[in-house]
Write an enzyme that holds these catalytic residues in place. Structure first.
Site, mmCIF file in Angstrom:
data_model
loop_
_atom_site.group_PDB
_atom_site.id
_atom_site.type_symbol
_atom_site.label_atom_id
_atom_site.label_comp_id
_atom_site.label_asym_id
_atom_site.label_seq_id
_atom_site.Cartn_x
_atom_site.Cartn_y
_atom_site.Cartn_z
ATOM 1 N N THR A 120 38.864 45.271 41.653
ATOM 2 C CA THR A 120 40.100 46.021 41.422
ATOM 3 C C THR A 120 40.418 46.950 42.590
ATOM 4 O O THR A 120 39.504 47.413 43.287
ATOM 5 C CB THR A 120 39.958 46.847 40.118
ATOM 6 O OG1 THR A 120 40.992 47.833 40.062
ATOM 7 C CG2 THR A 120 38.633 47.588 40.050
ATOM 8 N N ASP A 121 41.707 47.250 42.754
ATOM 9 C CA ASP A 121 42.099 48.229 43.789
ATOM 10 C C ASP A 121 41.570 49.623 43.452
ATOM 11 O O ASP A 121 41.530 50.503 44.302
ATOM 12 C CB ASP A 121 43.626 48.253 43.978
ATOM 13 C CG ASP A 121 44.412 48.668 42.735
ATOM 14 O OD1 ASP A 121 43.814 48.835 41.650
ATOM 15 O OD2 ASP A 121 45.651 48.828 42.850
ATOM 16 N N GLU A 122 41.154 49.817 42.190
ATOM 17 C CA GLU A 122 40.661 51.140 41.787
ATOM 18 C C GLU A 122 39.342 51.516 42.470
ATOM 19 O O GLU A 122 38.959 52.679 42.472
ATOM 20 C CB GLU A 122 40.481 51.205 40.264
ATOM 21 C CG GLU A 122 41.782 51.054 39.506
ATOM 22 C CD GLU A 122 41.678 51.525 38.065
ATOM 23 O OE1 GLU A 122 40.834 52.386 37.764
ATOM 24 O OE2 GLU A 122 42.463 51.028 37.236
ATOM 25 N N TYR A 144 35.062 53.320 34.725
ATOM 26 C CA TYR A 144 35.404 51.896 34.868
ATOM 27 C C TYR A 144 35.307 51.468 36.330
ATOM 28 O O TYR A 144 34.599 50.520 36.673
ATOM 29 C CB TYR A 144 36.819 51.635 34.330
ATOM 30 C CG TYR A 144 37.455 50.361 34.861
ATOM 31 C CD1 TYR A 144 36.991 49.112 34.457
ATOM 32 C CD2 TYR A 144 38.520 50.406 35.769
ATOM 33 C CE1 TYR A 144 37.561 47.936 34.961
ATOM 34 C CE2 TYR A 144 39.089 49.245 36.268
ATOM 35 C CZ TYR A 144 38.611 48.007 35.861
ATOM 36 O OH TYR A 144 39.170 46.859 36.351
ATOM 37 N N LYS A 148 32.846 48.789 38.525
ATOM 38 C CA LYS A 148 33.357 47.675 39.336
ATOM 39 C C LYS A 148 32.847 47.793 40.786
ATOM 40 O O LYS A 148 32.506 46.796 41.411
ATOM 41 C CB LYS A 148 34.891 47.646 39.310
ATOM 42 C CG LYS A 148 35.506 47.367 37.947
ATOM 43 C CD LYS A 148 35.180 46.010 37.385
ATOM 44 C CE LYS A 148 35.874 44.877 38.087
ATOM 45 N NZ LYS A 148 35.602 43.568 37.399
HETATM 46 N N1 LIG Z 1 44.172 44.256 34.184
HETATM 47 C C1 LIG Z 1 44.347 44.629 35.429
HETATM 48 O O1 LIG Z 1 45.404 45.160 35.794
HETATM 49 C C2 LIG Z 1 43.262 44.377 36.451
HETATM 50 C C3 LIG Z 1 43.500 44.739 37.786
HETATM 51 C C4 LIG Z 1 42.527 44.473 38.735
HETATM 52 C C5 LIG Z 1 41.331 43.864 38.371
HETATM 53 N N2 LIG Z 1 41.124 43.539 37.066
HETATM 54 C C6 LIG Z 1 39.862 42.865 36.722
HETATM 55 O O2 LIG Z 1 40.208 41.570 36.255
HETATM 56 C C7 LIG Z 1 39.286 41.166 35.254
HETATM 57 C C8 LIG Z 1 40.049 40.762 34.005
HETATM 58 O O3 LIG Z 1 40.827 41.870 33.548
HETATM 59 P P1 LIG Z 1 41.713 41.734 32.228
HETATM 60 O O4 LIG Z 1 42.705 42.820 32.250
HETATM 61 O O5 LIG Z 1 42.143 40.338 32.067
HETATM 62 O O6 LIG Z 1 40.606 42.065 31.128
HETATM 63 P P2 LIG Z 1 40.648 41.877 29.552
HETATM 64 O O7 LIG Z 1 39.993 43.085 28.998
HETATM 65 O O8 LIG Z 1 42.017 41.515 29.098
HETATM 66 O O9 LIG Z 1 39.739 40.587 29.299
HETATM 67 C C9 LIG Z 1 38.364 40.575 29.529
HETATM 68 C C10 LIG Z 1 37.815 39.278 28.967
HETATM 69 O O10 LIG Z 1 36.412 39.225 29.294
HETATM 70 C C11 LIG Z 1 35.660 38.957 28.133
HETATM 71 N N3 LIG Z 1 34.380 39.655 28.277
HETATM 72 C C12 LIG Z 1 34.177 40.993 28.380
HETATM 73 N N4 LIG Z 1 32.865 41.256 28.527
HETATM 74 C C13 LIG Z 1 32.227 40.059 28.543
HETATM 75 C C14 LIG Z 1 30.876 39.664 28.673
HETATM 76 N N5 LIG Z 1 29.904 40.575 28.811
HETATM 77 N N6 LIG Z 1 30.579 38.357 28.654
HETATM 78 C C15 LIG Z 1 31.558 37.416 28.500
HETATM 79 N N7 LIG Z 1 32.864 37.727 28.349
HETATM 80 C C16 LIG Z 1 33.194 39.042 28.379
HETATM 81 C C17 LIG Z 1 36.498 39.472 26.971
HETATM 82 O O11 LIG Z 1 36.175 38.818 25.756
HETATM 83 C C18 LIG Z 1 37.914 39.172 27.445
HETATM 84 O O12 LIG Z 1 38.300 37.862 27.071
HETATM 85 C C19 LIG Z 1 38.324 42.319 35.058
HETATM 86 O O13 LIG Z 1 37.172 42.063 35.802
HETATM 87 C C20 LIG Z 1 39.074 43.521 35.614
HETATM 88 O O14 LIG Z 1 38.178 44.480 36.123
HETATM 89 C C21 LIG Z 1 42.046 43.791 36.101
#
Ligand SMILES: NC(=O)c1ccc[n+]([C@@H]2O[C@H](COP(=O)([O-])OP(=O)(O)OC[C@H]3O[C@@H](n4cnc5c(N)ncnc54)[C@H](O)[C@@H]3O)[C@@H](O)[C@H]2O)c1
Length: 312
Positions: A120-122, A144, A148
């Site tokens: 993430t950019d965070e 969080y 990451k």
């Molecule tokens: N949402 C954003 O804006 C954003 C931005 C940058 C990076 N990210 C990164 O992208 C990724 C996905 O984000 P998102 O918003 O889709 O998340 P989300 O919370 O919508 O989905 C996470 C998914 O991972 C599964 N999960 C969680 N822990 C698990 C584990 N221990 N084993 C197996 N499955 C597991 C959950 O069941 C869920 O389906 C993350 O790694 C997050 O850090 C998200």
């Protein structure tokens, strides 16, 4: 046909990625623990070249043979939750990556997948001026983003010492239908459609870069197909809006007045003032986002109304 083991493929961004990867002809094994954040409205079962395994990445015991990439989306992803209770963040975001690295290391060298890790950019913390490049140091500000950043450090260490191949992508703030309604825009639409006021932390002036999840996933696939092993890529849109401006776009699209739609609550501890990353490295691979937030919001509201059974 390249085989991907996608973790967290039932989550918000992961579900867009699985859909796109299947359409592009990849074989996808989706490993998801089905936390509260997993989508229940997507069903990839029955699609060709798709398998699902319900499993926790921090305790899974093997990676099937012939996997070319482990694409790791699985994580606890909501900053507010990480402030109140962070054990699950530690287990999934750090322990999960540790376990994946060790599972790759345990494999015969001829069968080791590349770890394609979604960050993430965070991890950079507040961008006071300009935009962070991939060379800038990691300075996370909340639990969080700390987990990451820690996961990234494990990947660097395992790569350097054990020769584990890896690529890391740091994406900006994603939006799109299917996001769990704890996240800003999904929550705003759901609250307003249910006659509730949206809660905004502090004055909402902190800035974020917004990217449509499908654009993000196109960028991730461009990096997977054309990027270089051992490299980090920022993925962003350059579309910067304050949190309050993003909420205002929804309020206006619904024909409401801000005073009837928004209530301010105390700011979140550890709030970063601005995230901004330079994504010229990813764009040099021939990728560019196509959608803007303003264009997408009416469609987002329409899809949400459909989901809630509200007539147009
Ligand atoms: N949402 C954003 O804006 C954003 C931005 C940058 C990076 N990210 C990164 O992208 C990724 C996905 O984000 P998102 O918003 O889709 O998340 P989300 O919370 O919508 O989905 C996470 C998914 O991972 C599964 N999960 C969680 N822990 C698990 C584990 N221990 N084993 C197996 N499955 C597991 C959950 O069941 C869920 O389906 C993350 O790694 C997050 O850090 C998200």
């Amino acid at each position: 046909m390249k085989k991907l083991l996608v973790t967290g493929g039932l989550g918000f961004i992961g579900s867009y990625f699985v859909d796109l990867a299947l359409k592009r002809g990849f074989y996808v094994i989706n490993v998801d623990k089905k936390t509260y954040a997993a989508r229940t409205d997507v069903d990839f079962d029955g699609r060709d070249h798709y398998e699902f395994i319900e499993e926790d990445i921090s305790t899974m015991t093997h990676i099937p043979p012939g996997v070319d990439y482990v694409v790791n989306f699985a994580a606890e992803s909501h900053v507010d939750n990480s402030i109140h209770a962070n054990e699950a963040f530690y287990n999934s975001n750090i322990g999960g990556v540790y376990n994946i690295l060790e599972l790759i290391r345990a494999k015969d060298e001829t069968d080791r997948p590349i770890l394609f890790h979604i960050s993430t950019d965070e991890v950079y913390g507040t961008a006071h001026a300009g935009s962070f490049t991939e060379e800038d140091k990691l300075l996370p500000s909340n639990p969080y983003s700390a987990t990451k950043a820690a996961a990234e450090q494990l990947i660097f260490g395992w790569r350097h010492t054990h020769g584990i191949k890896a690529i890391i992508c740091r994406s900006c703030n994603n939006y799109g239908f299917g996001q769990y309604p704890e996240k800003l825009l999904a929550k705003t639409i759901e609250f307003l459609l249910n006659g509730k006021k949206m809660t905004v932390h502090g004055d909402g002036t902190y800035l974020r870069e917004w990217i449509y999840a499908e654009d993000n996933c196109e960028g991730l696939l461009a990096v997977l197909e054309k990027g270089e092993e051992g490299q980090v890529y920022n993925i962003s849109s350059g579309e910067e809006h304050s949190v309050m401006d993003a909420v205002r776009m929804v309020v206006e699209a619904m024909g409401m007045k801000e005073e009837d739609a928004v209530v301010h609550i105390p700011n979140r501890p550890g709030q970063d003032l601005r995230y901004s990353v330079d994504c010229s490295k990813a764009r040099a691979l021939g990728w560019a986002p196509k959608t803007t937030l303003k264009e997408y919001i009416p469609e987002y509201i329409r899809l949400y109304k459909e989901k809630l059974g509200i007539a147009e």
